[in-house]
Design a protein around this motif. Structure first.
Motif, short mmCIF file in Angstrom:
data_model
loop_
_atom_site.label_atom_id
_atom_site.label_comp_id
_atom_site.label_asym_id
_atom_site.label_seq_id
_atom_site.Cartn_x
_atom_site.Cartn_y
_atom_site.Cartn_z
N PRO A 146 0.81 -1.21 0.00
CA PRO A 146 0.00 0.00 0.00
C PRO A 146 0.85 1.27 0.00
O PRO A 146 1.96 1.28 0.54
N LEU A 147 0.31 2.32 -0.58
CA LEU A 147 0.99 3.62 -0.63
C LEU A 147 0.27 4.67 0.20
O LEU A 147 0.56 5.86 0.09
N THR A 148 -0.67 4.21 1.03
CA THR A 148 -1.37 5.10 1.94
C THR A 148 -1.51 4.39 3.29
O THR A 148 -1.43 3.16 3.37
N SER A 149 -1.76 5.19 4.33
CA SER A 149 -2.01 4.59 5.64
C SER A 149 -3.32 3.80 5.62
O SER A 149 -3.43 2.74 6.24
N LYS A 154 -6.00 -1.46 5.97
CA LYS A 154 -6.83 -2.52 5.37
C LYS A 154 -6.02 -3.80 5.19
O LYS A 154 -6.53 -4.91 5.43
N ALA A 155 -4.78 -3.67 4.75
CA ALA A 155 -3.93 -4.85 4.55
C ALA A 155 -3.69 -5.58 5.88
O ALA A 155 -3.73 -6.82 5.94
N GLY B 242 11.82 2.93 -2.06
CA GLY B 242 10.43 3.37 -2.22
C GLY B 242 9.61 2.92 -1.03
O GLY B 242 10.08 2.93 0.11
N ALA B 243 8.38 2.52 -1.30
CA ALA B 243 7.48 2.11 -0.21
C ALA B 243 7.64 0.64 0.14
O ALA B 243 7.00 0.16 1.07
N ARG B 244 8.48 -0.08 -0.61
CA ARG B 244 8.67 -1.51 -0.34
C ARG B 244 9.94 -1.70 0.47
O ARG B 244 11.03 -1.85 -0.08
N ARG B 245 9.77 -1.65 1.76
CA ARG B 245 10.88 -1.54 2.68
C ARG B 245 11.43 -2.87 3.15
O ARG B 245 12.42 -2.91 3.86
N SER B 246 10.75 -3.97 2.82
CA SER B 246 11.23 -5.27 3.28
C SER B 246 11.67 -6.13 2.11
O SER B 246 11.03 -6.14 1.06
N LEU B 247 12.77 -6.83 2.30
CA LEU B 247 13.40 -7.59 1.24
C LEU B 247 13.62 -9.03 1.67
O LEU B 247 14.03 -9.29 2.80
N THR B 248 13.35 -9.96 0.75
CA THR B 248 13.69 -11.35 1.00
C THR B 248 15.19 -11.52 0.83
O THR B 248 15.74 -11.20 -0.22
#
Lengths: 326, 326
Positions: A146-149, A154-155, B242-248
C-alpha cells in the motif's frame, strides 16, 4: 438469525440494510434482528416489518463498545466501518484507531466468547492494499504494498482476519472493494471522490472538477454491485478459501476519458460539458499510485459478479436518483 | 554513534554485538554507545574497549519500557526481538504481544520524538510471511499469505515499517531472514529447529531426529550471513527502496537429503549416520506450508550477499564450535 452491521450509516451500509430488510432472509434463514452501529446513529431500515432493529452510535475504537455489540452473539457480522483514505492520510492516529484498532477489538470480542461461537464476518477491504509499480492486470498472488495509511490499515486487517479464521476464532471473508461509482450525495474526503463527482454533478446540472489526466485508468463498481458482493460473501461456502480469506472483487477497468464519453452517450453533450479539467497535483500524485486493472479470477471462481458495463452503472445512478425524487 | 539492539541476547543478536564491537565503527562513524535489550539481560560485548555498553532486561510489550530505550535517540536500531513460530502458535496472545505490540511501541516511541529524528531501523522479518501454495521460485512481488500467527505478526510489522517510513517517521529496512542453519546450542521451540539439529548434533557425536521426508526443500542461510545482512541493512542507501521496505534475503535452496549428503562429504559416514528418520506428522504439516525456493532479485540488486554453498555453512559451524572450545 441475528445480524450486526458496523458502519451501517454509510452509503453502502445503508443500502445493505435496505436489501436485508427487503429480502427478510439470508442463506435461507429468516432475519430476526438487525443491530446497526456507526459513529452516528444509523437511520436505515425505517418501517421494517417483522425484524427487530436496534440502532447504536459509538466509537468503534472503544473496546467495551465493540464487546457490547458482540455480546448477543450475532450469527453474521458485516464490518464496513472505516474512515476514508484522505482522512486517514491527514490524521495518522485517527486512521489507525478507527481502521485498525476497531477491527482488532471486533476480532477479540468474537474470540472472547466460549467455544462453538463461529460467526461469519464479512469485512470490506479495498484495492488500496495494492500500490505501484503494478502488473498490467493485478493477479490474486500479487503483493500487498500500500501507498497510503488507509491501504496499510486494510492490509493489516486482512492479515488479522486470515489468522483469526485459520485459528478457528471466526469465519472471515474479506472483500476488496473497487472504487464505488456513482456515490450519491456530496463529495467526501476520499481522494477518489472525483470519480463519482464527474458523473453525479453533471447529471444534477452542476459543474464537476476533473483533477487528473484523461488517460487515468481505474477499477470501479456500482453501489448495487458492492451490496451484491456483501450478500454473496455472507452466504458463500468458505471452506475452499484456505488461509487466503480476502478476495479482490470484480469490477470495470475504465479510463476517465471513457467515463466522460459514456456519460455523453447516456446523457448527452450538455451534461458531459459540465466536466471541467482543473489539474490537481496532489490528487494526481495519489491516484498515480492506484491500481488500474485486475484479473479477479479467484473472486469469479467463488461466484462474485459485477456490472456489465459503465453505461449500466450510470443508468443505475439515474434510476436511483429518480426513485429518491419520488 | 549510538546503537540500540532489541533482542541482543539471542543467537543472532549476540553475534551482531560481537561484530559491532570488533569493527568499532559502522557506516564510517565510530560506535560510542551500544544499548542492549532483551527479555533477559544480554551478556554480549564483554570486555569491549572504547564503547559504552548498557544492558537492559525487560518486556518489549511494555510501552514505557520501549519508550525509555528510545529516549536518548539512538542513530541506529536493530529490532531482532521475537518469540519463535512454535511458541507464537501455541500462545496466541503472547505472540501478538511480543511480536506485534513490541514493534508498534517501538515505532510510536520513535515517532513521538520531535522533528528531525529519523533513525535507521533494521527489522528482522521472516520468510514465514509467505505461505503455500507458492510459485516455484518466490519472487519479490509474491503475496504475503502466512500460515502461522508468527508469519502474520511479521507481515503486519513489515506493513507498519513501510507506512512509518513512507510518512517520514523512521528510515526502515525489513530483512526477511531465511531459516538460519546451523544454530549452535540446544534445540528451540521453532518448528524449524531440526534443520540445525541434523547437522549440529551429529557433529557433536549425538543422534539427531529428522522428522520430515528427504525431499523437503527449504531456504537457508548461515548465522554469519545473517549478521552480514544486518550490517548491510544498517548502512545501505535506502532511497531506492520506495514504499517496499522489506526484502527477501538471499539464501540456499536445498533439500534435507542434500543437507545430510553434504554432512557426509564434509564430516564422514559415521557422523552422517547419527541422523535418524522419525517422521512427525505435526512438523511435516507445518513444514509443508513453508517456502522452498526464492528469487531474491531485489535484495541482490541492493547489495545483499549470502553463503556460496552448504558445505561452507557446515565448515563455518565446525570452525565456530572449535573456536568456542578454544
Amino acid at each position: 438469525m441475528r445480524i450486526l452491521i458496523l458502519g451501517a450509516a454509510g452509503m453502502v451500509g445503508h443500502r445493505l440494510v435496505d436489501r436485508l430488510v427487503a429480502d427478510g432472509q439470508i442463506a435461507g434463514r429468516p432475519i430476526a434482528t438487525l443491530d446497526l452501529f456507526d459513529v452516528v446513529e444509523p437511520t436505515a431500515g425505517q418501517g421494517a416489518q417483522g425484524i427487530a432493529i436496534h440502532r447504536y452510535a459509538g466509537d468503534i475504537a472503544d473496546e467495551a463498545t465493540v464487546a457490547s455489540l458482540v455480546k448477543d452473539k450475532p450469527d453474521l457480522i458485516f464490518h464496513l466501518a472505516a474512515i476514508v483514505s484522505g482522512e486517514a492520510e491527514a490524521d495518522f492516529d485517527k486512521g489507525y484507531r478507527i481502521n485498525l484498532d476497531g477491527m482488532k477489538h471486533l476480532l477479540e470480542a468474537i474470540r472472547a466468547h466460549d467455544g462453538g461461537y463461529l460467526p461469519r464476518l464479512v469485512f470490506t477491504s479495498s484495492i488500496a492494499v495494492f500500490g505501484a509499480p503494478f502488473e498490467d492486470k493485478i493477479s490474486d498472488t500479487f503483493l500487498m504494498a500500500p501507498l497510503t495509511s488507509y491501504g496499510t490499515q486494510k492490509a493489516i486487517c486482512e492479515l488479522l482476519l486470515a489468522d483469526y479464521s485459520r485459528k478457528g476464532f471466526v469465519d472471515g471473508v474479506g472483500i476488496r472493494l473497487p472504487t464505488i461509482v456513482v456515490r450519491p450525495g456530496k463529495p467526501n474526503k476520499a481522494a477518489s471522490s472525483f470519480f463519482s463527482g464527474i458523473i453525479r454533478e453533471p447529471l444534477a446540472g452542476q459543474d464537476a472538477i476533473l483533477p487528473v489526466d484523461d488517460d487515468v485508468r481505474h477499477w470501479m463498481t456500482s453501489p448495487a454491485s458492492a451490496v451484491g458482493f456483501l450478500m454473496h460473501a455472507a452466504q458463500m461456502d468458505t471452506s475452499g478459501l484456505g488461509a487466503r480469506r480476502s478476495l479482490t472483487m470484480p469490477g470495470l477497468s475504465i479510463t476517465v476519458a471513457e467515463m466522460v464519453e459514456t456519460l455523453r452517450q447516456v446523457a448527452g453533450d450538455d451534461v458531459a460539458a459540465h466536466v471541467k479539467k482543473v489539474p490537481d497535483a496532489t490528487i494526481q500524485g495519489i491516484v498515480a499510485g492506484w491500481a488500474r486493472d485486475f484479473d479477479p479470477a479467484r473472486a469469479t471462481e467463488f461466484g462474485f459478479t459485477a456490472d456489465a458495463d459503465f453505461a449500466d452503472i450510470i443508468r443505475q445512478h439515474i434510476a436511483d436518483e429518480a426513485a429518491k425524487a419520488g
